[in-house]
Enzyme design. Structure first.
Site, PDB file in Angstrom:
ATOM      1  N   LYS A  51       0.669  -1.170  -0.131  1.00 34.30           N
ATOM      2  CA  LYS A  51      -0.050  -0.019   0.011  1.00 34.30           C
ATOM      3  C   LYS A  51       0.829   1.373   0.043  1.00 34.30           C
ATOM      4  CE  LYS A  51      -3.955  -2.501   1.953  1.00 34.30           C
ATOM      5  NZ  LYS A  51      -4.598  -2.727   2.941  1.00 34.30           N
ATOM      6  N   GLN A  95      -4.902  -1.756   9.368  1.00 41.32           N
ATOM      7  CA  GLN A  95      -4.789  -2.989   8.541  1.00 41.32           C
ATOM      8  C   GLN A  95      -5.491  -4.068   9.507  1.00 41.32           C
ATOM      9  OE1 GLN A  95      -3.507  -3.561   5.580  1.00 41.32           O
ATOM     10  NE2 GLN A  95      -4.244  -5.550   5.845  1.00 41.32           N
ATOM     11  N   ASP A 118     -11.215   2.457   3.286  1.00 40.55           N
ATOM     12  CA  ASP A 118     -11.502   0.866   3.276  1.00 40.55           C
ATOM     13  C   ASP A 118     -13.229   0.618   2.768  1.00 40.55           C
ATOM     14  OD1 ASP A 118      -9.770  -0.919   3.004  1.00 40.55           O
ATOM     15  OD2 ASP A 118      -9.430  -1.132   5.066  1.00 40.55           O
TER      16      ASP A 118
END
Ligand code: NAP
Length: 279
Positions: A51, A95, A118
């Site tokens: 990422k 995460q 997200d």
């Protein structure tokens, strides 16, 4: 025909890069993404590294926060709250998975809806359900981008999604429904899974079982999208679809690797730019 996720991801990253550059010129600052990693899970470390690399590629400024496995709920929440109020940060990504002692839902809900790149929050999931503009979960949004790129319009088609997770199956089904497909969602309790799948004009597999979808489950000429990321008996990366058995039966198919995978992080970059433009 093969749906090339790698090529589309590269093309989209170039577009995002020029969008980020434009943003920088007009606003005098870069687009910012905060990535929070708790602990030392090796798979999570790889995801976070990828990422950050994608941020570098697209000109997005990444802010990485590495917290120890032993971090307390209060410390993690404090970190998220601080990032929420930081004007240089447009997107916050925590995460997953988080350690067992952390109440992940409680922590994630602290991410403001406009920074939830997200798209996992109740607000964004709810908006998606209502067909409203929102930040959409990256993997299913990447699938929709792939369909669009290859001129596959879900309107009026029968779509079958196998898998009903909150991060893939459910948002995938909602996106297809919002695109006017007739959608069936299958899961581990579905009876006659084979028959359900054989009805699909568009079949999306998000199961987590190597080569589970076989040729006898696929209609001639169907579009087959393989979200799965598994290891086969030889430890080789493979999808949920038996690619070799299915590929000659369908009109389009996504490979693993090189299909949905490269699109997911690209859509995270896309969401981060969208979040910046909206703020
Ligand atoms: P998950 O949370 O484990 O969900 C799997 C779903 O598959 C569940 O809804 C489950 O049904 C269903 N299922 C399991 N066995 C089944 C069976 N025998 N018949 C029918 N349905 C069955 O997994 P996920 O997070 O959605 O991920 C799915 C796959 O996508 C995994 O391989 C994952 O690694 C991959 N993935 C890839 C990306 C990417 O970027 N390419 C991103 C995310 C995930 P129940 O609900 O009834 O248990």
């Amino acid at each position: 025909m093969l749906i090339d996720g790698k090529a589309l991801a590269a093309k989209m990253r170039e577009e995002i890069k020029s969008g980020v550059a434009k943003f920088k010129n007009s606003r005098g600052r870069s687009v910012g993404l905060a990535v929070v990693l708790v602990g030392e899970n090796p798979a999570s470390q790889v995801y976070v590294r990828n990422k950050i690399k994608a941020c570098e590629e697209t000109g997005i400024k990444s802010f990485a926060y590495y917290l120890p496995e032993s971090v307390s709920q209060a410390q993690l929440e404090e970190q998220i709250t601080e990032l929420s109020g930081d004007n240089n940060i447009d997107g916050i990504l925590v995460q997953l998975p988080l350690p067992a002692h952390i109440d992940a839902k409680k922590a994630l809900e602290l991410i403001p809806v406009q920074k939830d790149v997200d798209g996992f929050s109740e607000s964004n999931a709810g908006k998606l359900c209502m067909g409203e503009d929102c930040l959409v979960a990256c993997t299913p949004n990447g699938v929709m981008a792939m369909l669009k790129e290859y001129g596959i319009n879900p309107n009026g088609k029968r779509a079958v999604v196998v898998g009903r997770s909150n991060i893939v199956g459910k948002p995938m089904a909602m996106l297809l429904l919002n695109a006017d497909a007739t959608v069936t969602v299958c899961h581990s309790k579905t009876r006659n899974l084979k028959e359900e799948c054989r009805n699909a004009d568009i079949l999306v597999a998000a199961i987590g079982k190597p080569k589970f979808i076989t040729a006898d489950m696929v209609k001639d000429g169907a579009v087959v999208v393989d979200v799965g990321m598994n290891r086969d008996e030889n430890g080789k990366l493979c999808g949920d679809v038996d690619f070799n058995g299915v590929k000659d039966k369908c009109s389009f198919i996504t490979p693993v690797p090189g299909g949905v995978g490269p699109m997911t992080i690209t859509m995270l970059m896309y969401n981060t730019l969208q979040a910046a433009l909206r703020r």
